[in-house]
Each structure stands twice: as C-alpha cells, then as structure tokens.
Design an enzyme around this catalytic site. Structure first.
Site, PDB file in Angstrom:
ATOM      1  N   ASP A  26      -1.132 -34.691   4.545  1.00 60.82           N
ATOM      2  CA  ASP A  26      -2.115 -35.396   3.724  1.00 60.82           C
ATOM      3  C   ASP A  26      -1.363 -36.230   2.682  1.00 60.82           C
ATOM      4  OD1 ASP A  26      -4.353 -34.346   4.956  1.00 60.82           O
ATOM      5  OD2 ASP A  26      -4.580 -32.690   3.527  1.00 60.82           O
ATOM      6  N   TYR A  64       0.826  -1.218   0.000  1.00 58.25           N
ATOM      7  CA  TYR A  64       0.000   0.000   0.000  1.00 58.25           C
ATOM      8  C   TYR A  64       0.855   1.261   0.000  1.00 58.25           C
ATOM      9  CZ  TYR A  64      -4.207  -2.727   0.480  1.00 58.25           C
ATOM     10  OH  TYR A  64      -5.228  -3.580   0.252  1.00 58.25           O
ATOM     11  N   GLU A  93       0.291 -31.070   9.037  1.00 61.99           N
ATOM     12  CA  GLU A  93      -0.255 -30.166   8.020  1.00 61.99           C
ATOM     13  C   GLU A  93      -1.537 -29.469   8.472  1.00 61.99           C
ATOM     14  OE1 GLU A  93      -0.798 -31.867   4.159  1.00 61.99           O
ATOM     15  OE2 GLU A  93      -1.810 -30.109   3.357  1.00 61.99           O
TER      16      GLU A  93
END
Lengths: 364, 675
Positions: free
Chosen positions: A249, A98, A197
């Site tokens: 996973d 910004y 995870e």
C-alpha cells in the site's frame, strides 16, 4: 530432531544461567546486558548491507522489580527451552506465556513480554528463536509460482513440491522453520519475486495469471511479514538469485514493511543479516504513483502523520528516495491502497501498472 | 479519672443526687417556652418524629448517667404494632427519678433541671422528653408507660402518663410500686407513636452509631422493628470528666434573658445580681457597668425594665470583662475520639485515623466552646461519592440540616485537594473514602433553630473548626505520602524477599549447585536499614507490637528508635537490653547497637489496657542514621524532646521523602515495528 544448532543454543543459554548464579554467589547484583532495542541504536552494517544494533547497551538488573522479574523469567525460560530440546517438543510463544503461570514471580504479564524476552535471549545467546524450539502463533504466508522445493514433513518424509503445480489456489504455505534441514530450495523458473502486502492483491495477481504470464513468484506478506516469510524471501534471493520487488500500500506503515524486508526491523536488528534482503526494491504504491496515476486516496490521520515524521528520523530511511517520498506524502496529506489501482479496471495492475514499474526496475 | 471514685461514692451519695436533681427540677412557664422556642421542635415528619423521641430519651439518659457518674448502659427498642404506629422503648441504668417527680419530668413541658444551668449538656432546654410523650399521646391516644427506680429505695415505680395540654399538667394512672429484678437504678420509658421507620443517613441506627462514637463510655443496644439487635459495645471505662456548672457570662446574653433573670433573681439589688448571678463580674466591674448604664446600684432587680436592660447591655460592651471560664466544658479528648471511631468503624477497616485534634477553648457571645475534629480514611469506606460528615454538638449527633451547619460550611470552604481528597474547583464537600468528624462543645451551642439540628454560622466557630480540620488534613496527607512511599518500598522488599530467592533456587537447581547465600546481594540492592512494624491483638485485648529491623547495608549500623506509647498501657514487657528511656508522656527510646550487615533484630513488647489500640505501630521514629538509608521509620521530628511533643504537628514532614529509586529502572523503549 535435536541437532547441533539446538545444542549450541542450549550451551549459550546455560552460560547466562551460570553468570546469574555466579553473580549471586559473589554477592553482586545480577544483571544482563542487552543491545538497546531502539531506533537510536541501529547502524548500517556495510559488510552485510543491513541495519543492525549498534553498541548502545541497556543494563537489566535486579535492582528494579521489573529487571528482577525479567532475570527470573530468563532462568525459567532457559529451563523450559532445555526441557523442550531434550524431549523433542516445541511450543508456541503463546503456550510459553501460559506455561509461565507456574513460574512464581517470573510469570509473564502479557504475551508481548514473552515475545520480547525470546528475542532478548536470541541476542545474548547469539542464537535463533527457532533454535529454542519456540515458534510464533502464525506460520508464514503463501507462495504461488514456479518454485520447486523439498520439505521434510513432521514424519520426517521428504516431499518435493512445486509451488504452482502441486498446490491449490491458496498456494504453498511457508512453515515457521524455513532452514535448509526443513526446506530445501531446488529450482525456480521464475524471473523475479513479487512480495505483496494484501491478500486481495495477491489473489488478483493469481487470478490474472501474473505468475505464469510474467514469470513472477508471488509471495503474500500478510501485513508485517513473519520472520519465516522474511527468511524465506532472503533464501530465495540468495540461493536462487531471484530479485525481489516489494509491492505494498502507499502509506507510512507499508514503508515500514518494506524497511523490515529490505533493511531489517528494529525489533529484530540482531538478526538482520539473517532476515533482511538488502537488494529488495520498493515497487509502490509511492507518493508519486498517487499523483502520476491519479489514484483514489484517503486522508492521512494523526497517527499516519506521526509515523511519517518518525520515519524521517529513522536512520533506515535516510536516503534521497525515501526522504522525498515521505515529504511528498506529508505534503499531499494523502495515502492510497494497492487496490485503488482497480479504479482503471481489474486488469490494470497486471497489464499496465506492474509492467511499467517493474520495467523501470529492469525486471520485466 | 472520676469513674471509679464516683461509682464508689454513688451508694452513699445516691440519695442526695436524685434528690438534688429533684430540687432543681423547677417549673418553667409555657409562655417562656414559646418565647424561648420560636421554632417548634423537630416533629415535622413521621420518620423524624420517631427519631426525635429516641434522641431526647437517649440524650437525657446519657446526661443523667454522666451526672451520677454511672457508665451508661442503654437499651433502645422500636417495634411496629400497626401500619404507621410504633412502640418505642428506651431504658437506662441512670440514677432514676424519685417517685413524686416522675410525672413532672415526663408530663410537663419545660420541666427540667438544666434549663437555668450554664454547663455543657446534651439536653439543653429540657423540652424534649415531655414533648415526645405529648406527641405520642396525641398521635396514638395512648399513654406513655414509665418505670423508674432510684438506688436507695427497694421498690421501683411504674405509671402511665398522659399530658393535659391545656393545663400543661400530667395525668397519671396505674401508679404502682413494683420490684424491678436485677436493677440497681434506672429509668425506662415506653410509648406509642405514629411514625415511619427508615434506614440510611438519618436513621435511628445511624444516630445511635454516631452517639456511640462520641460516647465511647456507653454501651448501647438497639433492637430494630425486624427484631435484629445491634450492639455498640463500650469501648472504654473512662467516664468523660464531669462538666462543671458555671454562672452565665453576661456578654453572651440576650436582652430578654437579662430581664427575665433579673426579675426572677433571688438577689434584691442590681449590684448583688450582677456580682452573684454572673461569672467574671467583680464588685468593681458591677459598679462600672451600672454607672455607665445609669442604673442605681441598689435598684430593685424585680423592677428592672427593658430600657434599663438595653443600657446595661450597652455598658457591658464598653467594660472589659474577663472571658468566661472554660472548665465547664467537657471535650471528648483526642484519645477517646480515636477510641470511639475505631470501635464503631472497625467494620469498615479504615486504613487511617488521623490523630484527632482538640482545640483549646475559645468563647463566642460569652459562651465558651471547644472544637474537636478527626478524619478517618480508606479501607472499605466508599471511594466514590462525597465524604461522610459526622457532626456533633455536645456529644449529640446532628443528622438533619447538614447544609445549614457551620461545620459543613467550614469543610466546604477548605481546599481539600491539597490534602489528597478530590474536590471540584477546590470548594464544596470533598470526594473520597473519608469520614470527617467535628464536635462542637459549649455551655450553649448556638443552634440555627430550637430543633437543635445545625450549629449556627458564627465566624469564631468556623475558624476553630477550620484550624482543627487543617491539622487533621495535614496528617492525612502525611499518611497518604507515607503510603505512596511504602508502595515503592514494598516493591524492593518483594525483590529481595521473593524474587531473588526464587532466582537463586532456580539457578542452583538448573546447575545442580548449592543455593547461594543472598545476604550481600540483598544489601547491595536495598542499601537501607529496614524497619517492619506489625501488631497483633489477642482475644483478651492484649496487643503485641513487633518491629523487625533488618540491616540491608554493607556496614555495621547503630541507631535509636523512638515511639510515643500510651503510658497507661505499658508493662514490664517494655523492658529489654535495648530500652534506653521511658518518659513521663510515654515516649520510649531504644538503642540498637552495632547491627551487623545482613543481620536482623526483633524488638517486641506488649500493650495492655483500654488505650492499647490507640497506638499506631507505624508511628515509629529513628535517629542516628541518614533518613535516606531508612525504610519503614520516619526521621525523628526536631521537637521530639521538647516537652509534650504533638506528633501531629509535623509541619515540614509533608512530602519531603527521599526517592532513592531514580536510576534503577531499565530503559523502556517503544519498539516500532512488528515481528
């Protein structure tokens, strides 16, 4: 809190500025050479046991509008960092995005651009983003387990914290700066680290008391782990000699998470020696787990398949274990989540799966 | 041109013009009207009726002004006086109509000066205005009110007219002389009519706007029923060249026409009739036709029957007769089309006006015709939806029956995708921000019906339209390519003009050193000679054209610049040390000698006069330099020095621009994982 590392970073960054100035003054086309940040250009560093950028370079110069903008941005960003260091402030990458509104043609087009440029500057100045007083939007993730550390808080007070006894159920939160001046690692009663995870699985292990019962230090990765999380794990591994097991996973994206923890990520290969933990081991879910434990699965989608194929060409995955895992997954066309283990009850993961897998690794 | 001369001589000739017109205003029988006009004129819907009346009055007014050599000044007004009743007013500054002829002109069907003439004019059948008066009478029961004044009389006349339809005779009332203040000459008609006022594609406003485009010499004001006044200002003082009247060409004739002409001819014998009443028929040709048709040379014209006519027409096909003369046509001309388009469409700020094309005259069925076309592109012309087609016949806008018109057919059968417009399957009306204008001018435009709404589907005409449009389209494509190239160029320009200076400034401040001079760096990056055209128009219409030339290379450069300027707009500002030559056609050559690296030079001149806005400052050409080293100017076309080069025919200029931007871009890689 200006220290030598900040001074060194500023010094290195100002050299870039001088170089651009001199090039303009000599009538040359300003440029900046950077390591090519692609999987084509990562090499295994045998000394550090991690993957780092190779010798391929990309030339960023003012002949193209993008190159010219990036160079102009570089100047503004260096100036901004210099001002932050001298006024003892820090900013998030998003804030810098910004702030760039006022940088004329150097304004960032998107936040990705500001993130990438920050990393570029790390490469050319051989410093760390943290030395630039730039921090990511999110802090690192949570830790629960028997670990005692001393954190210097924002008021400069040193606080001793045990990550099991002194924290609530959500654990100790890893700050964006985990260097020794901020976090001093004292001692740990844990035997190993399990990096997890998903939040769901992290909470499962906490609820089942896996940390206390099995002597594990649990670290939540929150998907792709933040730099501070990876650095934190590396320090625990090096300084407290805790072996690291990565529990994810069973899908192509998780393989990449493991690679970034153990080998170093492509995007941050310039600091792999600082972030990666080469001895970290992959627990699962593996393709063989899916078969062996007969886990509930989902079908691979097109992106999954493309990601797996891309991994076959990724130098980091060129070993027997990964080639056979990736090929097996491609063949069965299935993937499974960590929490699929709940098929056999809530305690299955802590009572059966992890003890079996970690036992194979010699950790339990 | 004609205008000043004609206006000057109008005072002395004024009488003769009005009276000459009167002499020609001969009677045409109603029977003839019905035979000739198999389809009744376009008063079939209420909204159309309102438009048709205005259209007839405006067409007549423009024709009359043109004939008299007067720059037309038209006022059109429509006001609502009842639910579906409107009062229409059309006033012109034409030559006026002599008093005794007024009732006939407005009150008898088929009373016109042009019915038997073979020349290009708007109103071809002389049916319209009296039919309007009649329709007004019938639908409202109110008379039409006419005012007219001729130049050489002090008083004007006004009268109310109603048509006695049974007798085809005007019934006049309130016939009075009056003093028409501030009026030299002119006619005003006011009538009540049942109708419906609409806006949009088939509106009166649209009709007048399009009329203004193809009649840039006219000033038209229009007051709509809400009292809002729209003015289409005159864009030029140049009158269209007066169309010459020619005798009909026998090849274009239909059987019935031939018989009627013969039976009513002033010529006694067939041989004299053929020779004197038609164009391009000599004694020898007349004899040959009659011999083949087995009609005696001295046969009485009054007695010619249908059978003999058929034989004659058969003979005509076998005898070689010269094509009709074409000086009877008055095309608008490329400059004036551009002028008209620019003037009227300026509000849409189009990016591009393709140089309009005027094809050489051709003939179909014995009638000469000319096709003209132009394309306007970009700006605020709506991007989605089909292109707008502006169809014109003899300078009259065609608003109805677009689908039946050969102009539409020609457009539909071209593959516009090649030229940068969207078109589904390469057929049909293309899509995109474009306006396509096509004008067909002829002594006898073959309309599909007497409503004069669509040009008939004749192969010869379609072919000419296609040829004209193809040229326009090619130029459009050239423009689009140029624009694409310009975009790339602008990026480079932005680097050296904006980003590099910011960079130098920033670095200098941070290091507390002086801002470095960027000239050499800029030359390295650009490595071109850059020509930056700009133009400014002052309130008075004076146009300042400026070329800023930068040598962004590392060596000294000498080269020439070329432009084709409207000759009439040149003045002493063109004279400079760099000027080498100004040719007859307005081709100007400048020579820039030894422009040092990083040096810049500004070439500036002014254009004044009517045609100054016709020149597009982007049409600048360069010679003496490798085209790859130039930005902002095109390489000089090979045929530039040959006679009157047509800048539009850049056949090979399409798309072969040098792209010098290939190896500059930093390699972009998708970085695969996060953080």
């Amino acid at each position: 809190m200006t220290n030598e590392r900040h001074e060194q970073a500023i010094h290195n960054l100002m050299e870039i500025v001088e170089r651009i100035y001199d090039q303009l003054d000599e009538g040359a086309v300003p440029n900046m050479q950077l390591s090519l940040r692609s999987k084509k250009n990562i090499e295994f560093n045998t000394r550090e046991n991690v993957w780092r950028y190779g010798s391929m370079l990309t030339d960023r110069n003012a002949k193209s509008i993008r190159g010219a903008q990036m160079l102009l941005r570089t100047l503004h960003m260096v100036d901004f960092i210099k001002n932050m260091v001298s006024s003892n402030k820090s900013s998030t990458l998003r804030e810098m995005y910004y702030i760039s509104e006022g940088w004329g043609h150097g304004k960032f087009g998107s936040q990705d651009e500001s993130n990438l440029l920050a990393e570029d500057l790390e490469i050319v100045s051989k410093s760390l983003r943290e030395d630039f007083k730039l921090r990511p939007e999110e802090d690192g993730a949570r830790v629960i387990g028997d670990l005692t550390l001393i954190e210097t808080d924002r008021k400069g007070k040193r606080k001793t914290i045990n990550c099991r006894d002194d924290v609530g159920d959500s654990g100790y939160s890893i700050p964006y700066n985990v260097e020794s001046e901020k976090v001093d690692l004292k001692s740990s009663g844990a035997k190993f680290i399990v990096a997890i995870e998903t939040g769901g699985m992290f909470d499962r292990l906490v609820e089942n008391g896996f940390d206390e019962n099995s002597g594990a230090l649990l670290v939540h990765l929150k998907g792709q782990p933040a730099r501070s999380t990876r650095r934190f794990i590396k320090r625990l591994n090096e300084e407290l000699k805790l072996p690291v097991a990565v529990f994810l996973d069973g899908d192509p994206w998780s393989f990449r998470i493991y690679a970034s923890v153990a080998y170093g990520a492509i995007k941050t290969a310039h600091i792999s020696d600082y972030l990666a933990t080469p001895s970290a081991q992959y627990v699962g879910i593996t393709a063989s787990d899916i078969l062996h434990y007969d886990l509930p699965t989902d079908s691979l989608n097109d992106q999954d398949i493309a990601a797996l194929k891309s991994e076959l060409a990724d130098p980091r995955f060129q070993d027997d274990f990964w080639t056979s895992e990736i090929e097996a997954m491609l063949k069965m066309k299935k993937k499974a989540e960590q929490q699929a283990l709940a098929k056999y009850g809530l305690d299955f993961v802590t009572d059966t799966y992890l003890p079996e897998k970690l036992g194979d690794m010699g950790l339990m | 041109m004609h205008s000043s001369e004609d206006t000057a001589s109008r005072k002395t000739e004024g009488r003769s013009i009005a009276h000459k017109l009167a002499d020609k205003q001969q009677e045409i029988s109603v029977t003839e009207f019905f035979e000739k006009n198999k389809h009744i004129l376009g008063f079939d819907s209420r909204s159309k009726s309102l438009l048709m009346g205005i259209k007839e009055a405006v067409d007549n007014a423009l024709d009359a002004c043109e004939e008299a050599g007067i720059l037309p000044e038209l006022k059109v007004g429509v006001s609502k006086c009842d639910d579906d009743e409107y009062v229409v007013m059309v006033e012109d500054n034409g030559p006026g109509i002599v008093h005794k002829m007024i009732p006939n002109v407005f009150g008898r069907l088929l009373f016109g000066s042009r019915f038997h003439s073979h020349r290009q004019s708007r109103g071809q059948q002389g049916i319209g205005i009296s039919a309007t008066v009649m329709y007004g009478n019938m639908s409202t029961g109110k008379p039409a009110h006419i005012m007219s004044k001729v130049d050489d009389e002090d008083t004007a006349w006004m009268m109310d007219i109603i048509i006695d339809t049974k007798k085809n005779r005007p019934v006049v009332s309130n016939d009075e002389p009056f003093i028409w203040a501030d009026k030299t000459s002119g006619t005003k008609i006011e009538y009540s009519i049942k109708g419906r006022y609409i806006t949009g594609r088939q509106s009166i406003y649209e009709y007048l706007k399009n009329t203004a485009i193809v009649n840039p010499h006219a000033r038209i004001s229009f007051e709509d029923p809400e009292g809002k006044v729209h003015i289409f200002e005159r864009a030029t003082d140049i009158m269209p060249p007066k169309a010459k009247e020619i005798k009909p060409h026998i090849e274009g004739l239909e059987l019935g026409d031939l018989q009627k002409m013969a039976n009513s001819s002033a010529q006694k014998t067939m041989r004299a009739f053929l020779k004197n009443d038609f164009s391009r028929i000599s004694d020898r040709v007349a004899s040959e036709i009659l011999e083949k048709a087995q009609v005696s040379e001295n046969f009485k014209t009054a007695n010619l029957d249908r059978l003999q006519c058929r034989e004659i027409m058969k003979a005509v096909e076998e005898v070689k007769i010269m094509a009709p003369p074409t000086d009877c046509l008055s095309p608008i001309g490329d400059t004036l089309i551009k002028k008209g388009l620019k003037h009227v469409l300026e509000g849409m700020r189009p990016d591009y006006y393709s140089p309009p094309v005027t094809r050489p005259p051709k003939s179909v069925n014995g009638n000469p015709f000319i096709v003209e076309a132009g394309i306007v592109y970009g700006g605020e012309i709506p991007v989605d939806g089909q292109v707008t087609i502006l169809r014109f016949a003899n300078r009259v806008p065609l608003l109805y029956q677009q689908g039946a018109c050969v102009i539409t057919k020609a457009i539909e059968s071209m593959d516009w995708r090649r030229y940068g417009l969207e078109q589904r399957g390469g057929k049909g009306i293309p899509y995109g921000p474009a306006i396509i204008l096509v004008h067909v001018a002829s002594t006898k435009v073959p309309f599909t019906s007497e409503g004069k709404e669509a040009v008939a589907n004749l192969g010869e005409i379609q072919n000419e339209i296609t040829l004209a449009l193809r040229l326009c389209a090619r130029n459009l494509k050239g423009h689009l390519n140029k624009k694409e190239k310009k975009k790339k160029t602008m990026a480079k320009f932005s680097i050296v003009q904006e980003i590099l200076p910011e960079m130098a400034q920033k670095a200098a401040i941070m290091l507390d050193r002086e801002v470095p001079n960027l000239d050499r760096t800029i030359s390295r990056i650009m490595n071109v000679v850059w020509v930056e055209p700009s133009s400014q128009t002052s309130k008075g219409g004076l146009r300042t054209i400026q070329y800023r030339i930068f040598n962004y290379t590392s060596t000294e450069k000498s080269f020439r610049l070329h432009a084709r300027l409207p000759r009439s707009c040149l003045n002493e500002t063109i004279i400079s040390d760099q000027l080498v030559d100004v040719s007859e056609e307005g081709k100007v050559t400048w020579s820039i000698e030894r422009l040092a690296p990083s040096a810049r030079f500004t070439l500036q001149f002014q254009l004044d006069g009517d045609m100054s806005d016709v020149f597009d400052e982007e049409d600048i050409y360069i010679s003496g330099l490798n085209p790859a080293m130039v930005m902002g100017a095109d390489p000089l076309p090979g045929d530039w020095s040959i006679a009157d080069m047509d800048v539009t025919e850049l056949e090979n200029g399409d798309g072969d621009y040098v792209d010098d931007d290939t190896d500059d871009d930093e390699e972009e890689e998708v970085l695969e994982d996060d953080q």
